[in-house]
Design a protein around this motif. Structure first.
Motif, PDB file in Angstrom:
ATOM      1  N   LYS A   2       0.835  -1.200   0.000  1.00  0.00           N
ATOM      2  CA  LYS A   2       0.000   0.000   0.000  1.00  0.00           C
ATOM      3  C   LYS A   2       0.870   1.251   0.000  1.00  0.00           C
ATOM      4  O   LYS A   2       0.769   2.100   0.868  1.00  0.00           O
ATOM      5  N   TYR A  41      -1.551   2.991   5.035  1.00  0.00           N
ATOM      6  CA  TYR A  41      -0.765   3.371   3.844  1.00  0.00           C
ATOM      7  C   TYR A  41       0.624   3.869   4.261  1.00  0.00           C
ATOM      8  O   TYR A  41       0.777   4.454   5.339  1.00  0.00           O
ATOM      9  N   SER A 390      -9.410   6.963   0.080  1.00  0.00           N
ATOM     10  CA  SER A 390      -9.005   5.564   0.138  1.00  0.00           C
ATOM     11  C   SER A 390      -9.898   4.697  -0.762  1.00  0.00           C
ATOM     12  O   SER A 390      -9.410   3.803  -1.456  1.00  0.00           O
ATOM     13  N   TYR A 393      -8.738   5.291  -4.315  1.00  0.00           N
ATOM     14  CA  TYR A 393      -7.462   4.594  -4.566  1.00  0.00           C
ATOM     15  C   TYR A 393      -7.734   3.104  -4.817  1.00  0.00           C
ATOM     16  O   TYR A 393      -7.216   2.511  -5.756  1.00  0.00           O
ATOM     17  N   LEU A 402      -4.492  -2.017  -2.961  1.00  0.00           N
ATOM     18  CA  LEU A 402      -4.427  -1.041  -1.872  1.00  0.00           C
ATOM     19  C   LEU A 402      -5.510  -1.293  -0.831  1.00  0.00           C
ATOM     20  O   LEU A 402      -5.917  -0.380  -0.139  1.00  0.00           O
TER      21      LEU A 402
END
Ligand code: UDP
Length: 407
Positions: A2, A41, A390, A393, A402
């Motif tokens: 990530k 992350y 998030s 992503y 991720l």
């Protein structure tokens, strides 16, 4: 895995805030990185080396690093940066190679970084998300006299066409991108910016005023980079139009006076209008101290011609201060007229002056708006922002590489 690469070429997240070119973008990059790191992350933020005192790599936390990449001289002006983009990119790639780093996604901030993001995403074969923060065409439309490099608009169009997703803070900006840059709305995600509620909350007014040594009863505040687009001259003219400014202090936070710059022009304007006893120019204030400034105030004013968001209005609201703002950016989204503040559709002094007088003369109204402002801000901390980031992503990474905590 990530690992994210944030590219913020011109705005170092650790730079001193409130000077000419350091403000909301720097805060946005650092805060989103910090809050994303709480979700598992790892983020490397690449920015241009601008101060010889800075270390090459600074560990902000276990999972967030700021990496200063050499490009041009440390003193290079912002206007010189377009010609330094390729050096910046080359040195960034060398850094990645030297340390054998791998990233799953690039998030670039501002058009200069967008170019780097676009090119690296092709070379590294990973998705690229971009946030423009400001757009040349909206700036040029907002205020006569704005000047932007000729290549900016073309470059923004190219980045907008090719990025895997574009993130904006308001639907107003989404509309601008579709209308002015012909971007399909499906490629644009609206993710509202946030506020650090642990830092920005109401502090006892009496104590706050004592700390910043103010004895007047009525306090009006403005905070931000000192730039013509922020319209601080409109605030100064609005103050000069008020019928009664007895026992009133106006605090203007931001900027460093240098001969001929915008702040010295504002100081001259204040002299000319005979407002020296009322206005206090504070220069830049460390963000740790800003909750004290907000909490000491009765009204926060933001007479900007253009804001892509305008974090300061949200910070003021979180501290329980009614906001009087132009109908742009974040305020347009957050303020309901007469409920938690006032929106002014024209950037001219008279309507600002009128609303300031109404609010200063009505404590009950101010208190009602202060409480309503706190309620509005309560839902908008940075967790809200990074939850949405998030999700975006994850949706762009094959097999949800991720897929991290809470995403
Ligand atoms: N700020 C600060 N000290 C100052 C002036 C501003 O810490 O003297 C911070 C402020 O808290 C806010 C940011 O700089 O987080 C300005 O962001 P905003 O989005 O309002 O303006 P922009 O810089 O994006 O135009």
């Amino acid at each position: 895995m990530k690992n994210l690469a944030f590219i913020s070429m011109h705005a170092c997240p650790l730079a001193r805030l409130g000077e000419k070119d350091s403000g909301g973008l720097n805060v946005y990059v650092l805060q989103t990185a910090k809050y994303l790191s709480n979700r598992g992350y790892n983020i490397d933020i690449f920015t241009r080396a601008h101060d010889p005192q800075d270390q090459h790599v600074i560990n902000v936390s276990d999972a967030v690093r700021v990496i200063h990449i050499e490009a041009g001289s440390h003193e290079s002006l912002k206007s010189e940066l377009p010609s330094l983009v390729s050096d910046f990119q080359e040195n960034l790639e060398l850094f990645k190679l030297e340390y054998n780093l791998n990233y799953e996604l690039i998030h670039s901030h501002y058009w200069l970084s967008g170019q780097v993001g676009l090119s690296l995403s092709e070379r590294w074969q990973i998705p690229h998300i971009t946030t423009f923060h400001t757009l040349a065409l909206t700036k040029l439309q907002a205020r006569i006299g704005e000047i932007e490099p000729a290549i900016r608009e073309l470059t923004e169009s190219k980045i907008a066409r090719n990025a895997d997703a574009i993130i904006v803070s308001t639907s107003e900006e989404k509309h601008a991108l579709t209308r002015l840059y012909n971007v399909h709305p499906d490629r644009i995600e609206v993710v509202t910016a946030g506020v650090d509620l642990e830092r920005f909350h109401p502090i006892d007014k009496y104590l706050a005023r004592k700390t910043i040594e103010i004895s007047e009863s009525n306090i009006i505040l403005s905070v931000g980079r000192i730039d013509p687009l922020k319209g601080v001259d409109i605030l100064i003219k609005a103050i000069s139009m008020m019928d009664n400014t007895a026992d009133t202090k106006v605090l203007i936070v931001g900027g460093e006076p240098e001969s001929g710059n915008e702040l010295s022009k504002l100081i001259n304007l204040s002299n000319k209008l005979g407002l020296n006893d009322i206005l206090r120019f504070e220069g830049t204030v460390n963000q740790d101290m800003l909750p004290i400034y907000y909490s000491a105030s009765d009204i926060f004013v933001m007479p900007s011609y253009y804001e892509s968001f305008g974090l300061v209005a949200l910070e003021a609201m979180a501290c329980g201060v009614p906001v009087v703002a132009s109908r742009v950016g974040g305020p347009k989204l957050l303020i309901n007229q007469g409920g938690n503040g006032y929106l002014i559709p024209w950037v001219c002094p008279e309507p600002f002056s009128e609303k300031l007088e109404i609010l200063l003369s009505n404590k009950i109204l101010r208190e009602k708006m202060a409480n309503a402002s706190i309620s509005t801000a309560r839902n908008l901390d940075w967790n809200n922002t990074v939850n949405k980031l998030s999700n975006i992503y994850c949706s762009l990474t094959p097999n949800n590489k991720l897929d991290v905590i809470g995403a």
